[in-house]
Design an enzyme around this catalytic site. Structure first.
Site, PDB file in Angstrom:
ATOM      1  N   LYS A  95       0.808  -1.224   0.000  1.00 41.30           N
ATOM      2  CA  LYS A  95       0.000   0.000   0.000  1.00 41.30           C
ATOM      3  C   LYS A  95       0.845   1.279   0.000  1.00 41.30           C
ATOM      4  O   LYS A  95       0.427   2.307  -0.540  1.00 41.30           O
ATOM      5  CB  LYS A  95      -0.942   0.016   1.207  1.00 41.30           C
ATOM      6  N   GLU A 117      -9.730   5.341   3.466  1.00 42.55           N
ATOM      7  CA  GLU A 117     -10.468   4.266   4.111  1.00 42.55           C
ATOM      8  C   GLU A 117      -9.525   3.082   4.271  1.00 42.55           C
ATOM      9  O   GLU A 117      -8.507   2.998   3.588  1.00 42.55           O
ATOM     10  CB  GLU A 117     -11.692   3.871   3.273  1.00 42.55           C
ATOM     11  N   SER A 384       1.855  -9.660  -0.887  1.00 39.46           N
ATOM     12  CA  SER A 384       1.496  -8.240  -0.791  1.00 39.46           C
ATOM     13  C   SER A 384       1.652  -7.640   0.595  1.00 39.46           C
ATOM     14  O   SER A 384       1.753  -6.421   0.734  1.00 39.46           O
ATOM     15  CB  SER A 384       0.056  -8.030  -1.271  1.00 39.46           C
TER      16      SER A 384
END
Length: 400
Positions: A95, A117, A384
């Site tokens: 991210k 969010e 990830s």
């Protein structure tokens, strides 16, 4: 293959085939056009590109390594399994790739606040980190269910100076967090930028987030070529909204010999409310300002999505993924909670790597695919995120 996959792009209205667009009020659409035009200028600006590359290298920890799972490969008895170690990024997941870019974009636009969010907390944590680094205020919306489940990430966000807003409406998970963040943005876009957490939302978010995540695919492609003097047979990534998957897939789209697999969460099963497999079970509809495949209940309303992985329980998927499914470039498959939990344990005890529950879905499918492809083949899995955030939840609720 007859289709040219080298440069998949949205059209001028933000559509990937039948999916995408911008279904928002006119005032917000005008603001998003300004954001997109600023982004298009910045992506060509040498100073912006140099600053982002420097932060990626000295602050974030790029390039992340490509790791060969020797023991897991031997245990599985099939294709070689490699991990693209996005779990080793600062903040523990992929991210941060788009959050750094979005925060720099916000500064360029003269905004003083970024809004986001989060489900599993990884996007929220990365955005709070980027805000602290760049010097911006930060508000993170998170469903009450996920606040309880991922409380360590809530504490980290607060420590970094972000305000975490607990959303108690509806299913109290990621969908409701997105609802609340968009509502906030509608009233604050003059001084704030909504930094969405995946390749979802109205145009231009699917393109902007995809472009910032594409570094994963570029690195993995180059690293595998250097290591093996060729290309992998398959690339596997989990898919919720789809940011980590589109990031690594982008590096291999134009290589027809490489099979791409997006792994959706089948959760507890195929019934409505028991999974978050929106490509597998979804229907074309508009949600959160964009058109894609959406899970629907008996009344035709967005269904409550479920996955053991909080970052995957979203009832839709990025429009580019829906398009790639339609044109047949990516194979979208599913993995159950049970299979993901088994992969969570197996990678931990076999390689000493604790994966995020989201990433465990990709690992689980890779284990099956390795047997199918057999010896001599190779698979790259986008790991990830790391599983620090999931350890207490898993050990308190499941027998591994």
């Amino acid at each position: 293959m007859k289709t040219n996959f080298k440069n998949v792009q949205a059209d001028k209205d933000g559509f990937f085939g039948a999916y995408g667009g911008s279904y928002v009020p006119e005032a917000l659409r005008a603001e998003l056009d300004r954001v997109y035009n600023a982004y298009l200028r910045l992506k060509k600006d040498p100073a912006f590109r140099a600053e982002l590359r420097s932060l990626q290298h000295t602050y974030q920890g790029r390039p992340t390594p490509l790791y060969f799972c020797k023991k897991l490969t031997e245990q599985t008895g099939g294709a070689e399994i490699y991990l693209k170690r996005e779990d080793l990024n600062h903040t523990g997941a992929h991210k941060i790739n788009h959050c750094l870019g979005e925060a720099l974009l916000a500064r360029y636009l003269g905004k003083d606040t970024i809004i986001g969010e989060t489900g599993a907390g990884q996007h929220g944590l990365a955005l709070a980190t980027a805000a602290a680094l760049i010097g911006l205020k930060c508000r993170i919306f998170m469903g009450e269910t996920d606040v309880k489940k991922q409380f360590i990430n809530v504490r980290k966000m607060q420590l970094l100076g972000a305000e975490v807003v607990c959303v108690r409406e509806g299913g109290k998970t990621l969908k409701e967090a997105v609802d609340a963040a968009f509502a906030e943005y509608l009233g604050t876009f003059e001084h704030a930028l909504y930094c969405i957490g995946s390749v979802v939302g109205p145009h231009p978010y699917p393109t902007i987030v995809r472009d910032f995540q594409a570094v994963v695919g570029r690195e993995a492609h180059a690293q595998f070529r250097r290591l093996k003097k060729g290309l992998p047979d398959a690339v596997v990534a989990c898919v919720g909204g789809g940011s980590n998957a589109i990031g690594i897939f982008t590096g291999f789209l134009s290589d027809p010999s490489v099979r791409l697999y997006g792994v959706e969460p089948m959760g507890r099963g195929a019934a409505i409310g028991d999974n978050a497999a929106s490509i597998t079970f979804g229907k074309p509809a508009v949600l959160h300002g964009f058109k894609s495949l959406v899970l629907e209940d008996e009344k035709g309303e967005p269904a409550e999505a479920y996955s053991v992985a909080s970052g995957l329980d979203y009832p839709s998927v990025g429009p580019e993924h829906a398009y790639l499914k339609d044109i047949g470039r990516v194979n979208y498959v599913t993995v159950t909670d049970e299979e993901a939990l088994d992969a969570f344990r197996r990678l931990s005890v076999t390689e000493g790597i604790i994966p995020a529950l989201e990433s465990s879905h990709a690992v689980a499918y890779a284990l099956k695919l390795a047997k199918e492809l057999g010896r001599g083949a190779s698979i790259v899995v986008n790991l990830s995120g790391r599983g620090d955030k999931d350890v207490d939840f898993v050990l308190d609720n499941y027998s591994l």
